[in-house]
Design an enzyme around this catalytic site. Structure first.
Site, short mmCIF file in Angstrom:
data_model
loop_
_atom_site.label_atom_id
_atom_site.label_comp_id
_atom_site.label_asym_id
_atom_site.label_seq_id
_atom_site.Cartn_x
_atom_site.Cartn_y
_atom_site.Cartn_z
N THR A 10 13.33 4.44 1.49
CA THR A 10 12.30 5.38 0.36
C THR A 10 10.52 5.25 1.03
O THR A 10 9.27 5.55 0.74
CB THR A 10 12.30 5.26 -0.71
N GLY A 11 10.43 3.56 1.14
CA GLY A 11 9.42 2.97 1.04
C GLY A 11 8.31 3.61 2.17
O GLY A 11 8.57 4.09 2.96
N CYS A 147 1.94 -6.72 11.29
CA CYS A 147 1.52 -5.85 11.17
C CYS A 147 -0.21 -6.35 11.95
O CYS A 147 -0.28 -6.18 13.61
CB CYS A 147 0.83 -5.01 10.86
N GLN A 173 -8.70 -3.34 8.20
CA GLN A 173 -6.71 -2.93 8.14
C GLN A 173 -6.78 -1.65 7.01
O GLN A 173 -7.46 -2.05 6.27
CB GLN A 173 -6.25 -4.46 7.79
N SER A 176 -2.76 2.53 4.55
CA SER A 176 -1.09 1.84 4.32
C SER A 176 -0.34 0.92 4.73
O SER A 176 0.92 0.88 3.96
CB SER A 176 -0.89 2.35 5.60
N LYS A 202 -0.92 -15.75 6.92
CA LYS A 202 0.08 -15.25 8.04
C LYS A 202 -0.47 -14.97 9.88
O LYS A 202 0.14 -15.56 10.56
CB LYS A 202 0.70 -13.76 8.16
N ARG A 232 -9.66 -5.09 3.68
CA ARG A 232 -9.28 -3.44 4.07
C ARG A 232 -10.29 -2.35 4.02
O ARG A 232 -11.45 -3.15 3.42
CB ARG A 232 -8.07 -3.36 2.84
N HIS A 239 -4.66 -0.47 12.31
CA HIS A 239 -5.88 -1.99 11.79
C HIS A 239 -6.92 -1.93 12.57
O HIS A 239 -6.24 -2.35 14.52
CB HIS A 239 -5.08 -2.92 12.23
N ASN A 316 -0.54 0.45 12.48
CA ASN A 316 -0.12 -0.32 11.42
C ASN A 316 1.71 0.20 11.19
O ASN A 316 2.70 -1.36 10.91
CB ASN A 316 -1.02 -0.95 10.36
N THR A 317 1.82 0.81 11.08
CA THR A 317 3.18 1.29 10.01
C THR A 317 4.28 1.21 11.41
O THR A 317 5.26 1.26 11.33
CB THR A 317 3.90 2.29 9.59
#
Length: 338
Positions: A10-11, A147, A173, A176, A202, A232, A239, A316-317
């Site tokens: 659901t995310g 990402c 970035q 989302s 990261k 952000r 991104h 990014n997603t």
């Protein structure tokens, strides 16, 4: 067909997984999991669909399962969009039960026997799965990177033969990346936030594993330093990275390396025609114009100039999360792991 499921459906990233898998030619999406309060209800009723792609009606009546090993133990693959604090233990338990876990979570990315995989960039690292099998794990865990790490690592590959010494990167970035409820509107509207928790760490560690060499027993990490500053910005998706590379080449040699680089294979369903698209225009890539190139799976590179300096950008997603994980699973199939 290969039966697959999505953990945390659901995310933001979970919805991307559902979108990409609902009509996949190889994978049959049979199981969707979510929190206990959503379990037992139809997916179409409990999901707040927020993607710019149409809701896949084929899964509207699919009853959501609880996020447990029992719910997915009979599947071939699960795609994990779980938060890291939940993913760490649960993904390992699912892999122990004999299921392949393709994870977007950060929990196992740096494990010494887990591939941190970008399918077209380091496909030979898939051999790390054998290390997991040797330790007695029936299934396996395969992770995709952070990402922004995906955009950076992909953009550096053509320069690897040029003896990279150091990399400096500043990111812009999209919101989302923080999830639907990650940043209040009053915090990001008309604003830039110069901090994203754990993101810089990261970006400074993951590419060295991705761009390193697998010798059959371990990863020999890439021998260059990375310094990252992450910001952000009020963009929904996409991104953008400004990158400075110290390497053993001049501008012409760098441009030639980018022009000549090609992915080592082609033809997988989620793979774009171009893994890297190189722009010559002085004002590209741009987030709004270029994030959906290649169905959101192409990383765009432009403004390559003396230094070596360039701009990279990607969705990014999709490329930065769910799309890369689905592509990794497709690679697993072609290599006989599924």
């Amino acid at each position: 067909m290969i039966n697959v499921g999505v953990l945390g459906a659901t995310g933001a990233v979970g919805q991307r997984f559902v979108q990409l898998l609902a009509n996949h030619p190889w994978f049959q999406l049979t199981t969707l999991t979510a929190s206990e309060r959503s379990a037992g209800k139809p997916y179409g009723r409990i999901v707040n669909w927020r993607l710019d792609a149409p809701f896949p009606e084929a899964v509207a009546d699919r009853i959501v399962s609880p996020t447990t090993v029992e719910a997915v133990k009979d599947l071939d693959i699960v795609f994990s969009a779980l938060p890291a604090d939940i993913a760490g233990t649960l993904e390992a338990e699912i892999a122990e039960a004999g299921v392949i876990v393709c994870s977007n979570a950060s929990s196992h990315r740096m494990d010494p026997d887990v591939p941190l995989l970008i399918a077209e960039i380091n496909p030979d690292h898939i051999g790390m799965i054998e290390l997991q099998h040797d330790s007695g794990r029936d299934g396996c865990i395969v992770t995709n990177p952070n990402c922004s790490t995906i955009m950076l690592s992909s953009s550096l590959v053509p320069l690897l033969p040029k003896q990279i010494e150091s990399v400096t990167v500043a990111t812009l970035q999209a919101i989302s990346g923080a999830g639907f409820d990650g940043i209040p509107g009053m915090a990001i509207c008309d604003n830039v936030i110069p901090y994203i928790g754990s993101e810089e760490e990261k970006m400074e560690s993951e590419p060295r594993k991705i761009l390193g060499s697998f010798n059959g027993a371990e990863i020999e990490q890439a021998d260059f330093s990375i310094s990252a500053s992450c910001n952000r910005v009020p963009v929904i998706d996409g991104h953008m990275l400004s990158v400075w590379v110290k390497a053993g080449c001049d501008l012409n040699e760098a441009k030639k390396a980018y022009a000549e680089w090609r992915a080592p294979f082609s033809g997988l369903p989620t793979q774009p025609e171009e893994t890297l698209h190189i722009f010559e225009e002085p004002d590209r890539p741009q987030t709004r114009l270029d994030r959906n190139r290649g169905g959101g799976m192409t990383v765009s590179v432009g403004r390559i100039r003396e230094g070596i300096r360039y701009t990279a950008m990607g969705h990014n997603t999709i490329r930065g999360a769910a799309g890369s994980s689905v592509l990794n699973a497709e690679l697993l199939k072609t290599k006989g792991y599924i």
